[in-house]
Design a protein around this motif. Structure first.
Motif, mmCIF file in Angstrom:
data_model
loop_
_atom_site.group_PDB
_atom_site.id
_atom_site.type_symbol
_atom_site.label_atom_id
_atom_site.label_comp_id
_atom_site.label_asym_id
_atom_site.label_seq_id
_atom_site.Cartn_x
_atom_site.Cartn_y
_atom_site.Cartn_z
ATOM 1 N N GLU A 1 7.183 9.049 3.640
ATOM 2 C CA GLU A 1 6.456 10.310 3.510
ATOM 3 C C GLU A 1 5.425 10.144 2.397
ATOM 4 N N VAL A 2 4.173 10.059 2.771
ATOM 5 C CA VAL A 2 3.105 9.833 1.801
ATOM 6 C C VAL A 2 2.490 11.132 1.299
ATOM 7 N N ALA A 3 2.787 12.237 1.973
ATOM 8 C CA ALA A 3 2.357 13.575 1.577
ATOM 9 C C ALA A 3 3.312 14.539 2.269
ATOM 10 N N PRO A 4 3.427 15.779 1.789
ATOM 11 C CA PRO A 4 4.347 16.726 2.418
ATOM 12 C C PRO A 4 4.108 16.835 3.929
ATOM 13 N N HIS B 1 0.837 -1.204 0.000
ATOM 14 C CA HIS B 1 0.000 0.000 0.000
ATOM 15 C C HIS B 1 0.871 1.253 0.000
ATOM 16 N N VAL B 2 1.853 1.292 0.898
ATOM 17 C CA VAL B 2 2.720 2.469 1.003
ATOM 18 C C VAL B 2 3.614 2.580 -0.225
ATOM 19 N N ALA B 3 4.076 1.460 -0.753
ATOM 20 C CA ALA B 3 4.918 1.494 -1.945
ATOM 21 C C ALA B 3 4.165 2.069 -3.138
ATOM 22 N N ASP B 4 2.901 1.712 -3.290
ATOM 23 C CA ASP B 4 2.098 2.256 -4.386
ATOM 24 C C ASP B 4 1.950 3.773 -4.264
ATOM 25 N N LEU B 5 1.977 4.277 -3.031
ATOM 26 C CA LEU B 5 1.834 5.717 -2.800
ATOM 27 C C LEU B 5 3.138 6.478 -2.997
ATOM 28 N N THR B 6 4.264 5.817 -2.779
ATOM 29 C CA THR B 6 5.524 6.565 -2.678
ATOM 30 C C THR B 6 6.625 6.146 -3.648
ATOM 31 N N LEU B 7 6.698 4.883 -4.016
ATOM 32 C CA LEU B 7 7.819 4.428 -4.846
ATOM 33 C C LEU B 7 7.477 4.561 -6.330
#
Length: 267
Positions: free
Chosen positions: A234-237, A53-59
């Motif tokens: 960091e998924v958003a600033p 989930h986090v990888a889809d948002l950030t990588l």
């Protein structure tokens, strides 16, 4: 509850009766609360879901897929991966006893001069991990990108554990690195750490044992695999998200279909 409780149950320090009493107490204090003891596969499945989930948002898309994960806690490590790509996920739980190894190292040093204490601790801990990896039958087989999270993910942070991984983080932290580069950086860090004096704190013990844990887990990976070390993304600033089993459980429940209506709802 996760690996620590599983090990306590296996050792007989926690009994089914104790767990039943805990469940009853929780229901009394917080009626909406639910107590669960996750199996190693349950924990790994939840952590892999959180990482993906986090990888889809950030990588970025350039990071080699499929995304797998390596997680390390105080008693066990979980591994989740897809082999071959597109196949259902596979899971592995490895028992290493990090907390016990750290406590033993601190007790052995005990302020006394023992030039071999650090090297012996790393050798013994590494041998235990190597045996677990060999017993899994998966040595050298995992492909794609393996994201290291939780305690082993801290090896990619310049700030955690009092900055003890700052040098290591500059080489391999929060970026995609190949297996050879990761292994070389971990070995260099361990060589430097082993030259230190008495181990006076658990954090100082972790400064050697956590890289040794990651080095042992890296033995599961194919030579072409990639690694990404990060405990918090960091998924958003200004907004960070830590992939963990609790996030994975939340995500799985959020995506689950609602339960069927009760008979009263049809009346």
């Amino acid at each position: 509850a996760t690996g620590g409780l599983r090990q306590a149950e296996a050792a007989g320090r926690v009994t089914p009766r104790m767990l039943a009493s805990l469940g009853e107490l929780l229901r009394e204090l917080v009626p909406a609360a639910e107590f669960r003891s996750l199996s190693g596969e349950d924990e790994a499945r939840a952590e892999l879901g959180a990482v993906q989930h986090v990888a889809d948002l950030t990588l970025p898309p350039s990071v080699p897929r499929p995304i797998g994960m390596l997680s390390g806690g105080g008693m066990t490590s979980q591994v989740g991966w897809h082999d071959p790509p597109g196949a259902a996920a596979s899971f592995l739980s490895v028992t290493h006893g990090l907390i016990d190894a750290a406590a033993s190292l601190c007790e052995r040093a005990d302020g006394a001069a023992d030039e071999d204490a650090r090297s012996c601790a790393i050798e013994a801990f590494g041998a235990r991990l190597a045996a677990e990896v060999s017993a899994s039958g998966r040595r050298g087989q995992l492909r794609g990108t393996l994201v290291a999270i939780e305690m082993v993910g801290a090896c990619g942070s310049a700030d955690e554990y009092g900055g003890r991984f700052a040098g290591l983080a500059r080489q391999v932290g929060q970026r995609v690195v190949g297996k050879a580069a990761l292994v070389a950086a971990l070995q260099e860090h361990l060589q430097q750490w082993a030259r230190g004096g008495a181990v006076a704190s658990r954090h100082e013990a972790y400064a050697g044992l956590l890289p040794a844990e990651l080095l042992g887990l890296a033995g599961l990976a194919d030579e072409g695999a990639s690694f990404y070390l990060c405990r918090s993304f960091e998924v958003a600033p200004g907004v960070t998200l830590k992939p963990s089993w609790s996030l994975g459980v939340y995500l799985s429940r959020s995506s689950a279909p609602p339960p069927p209506p009760s008979p009263l709802e049809h009346s």
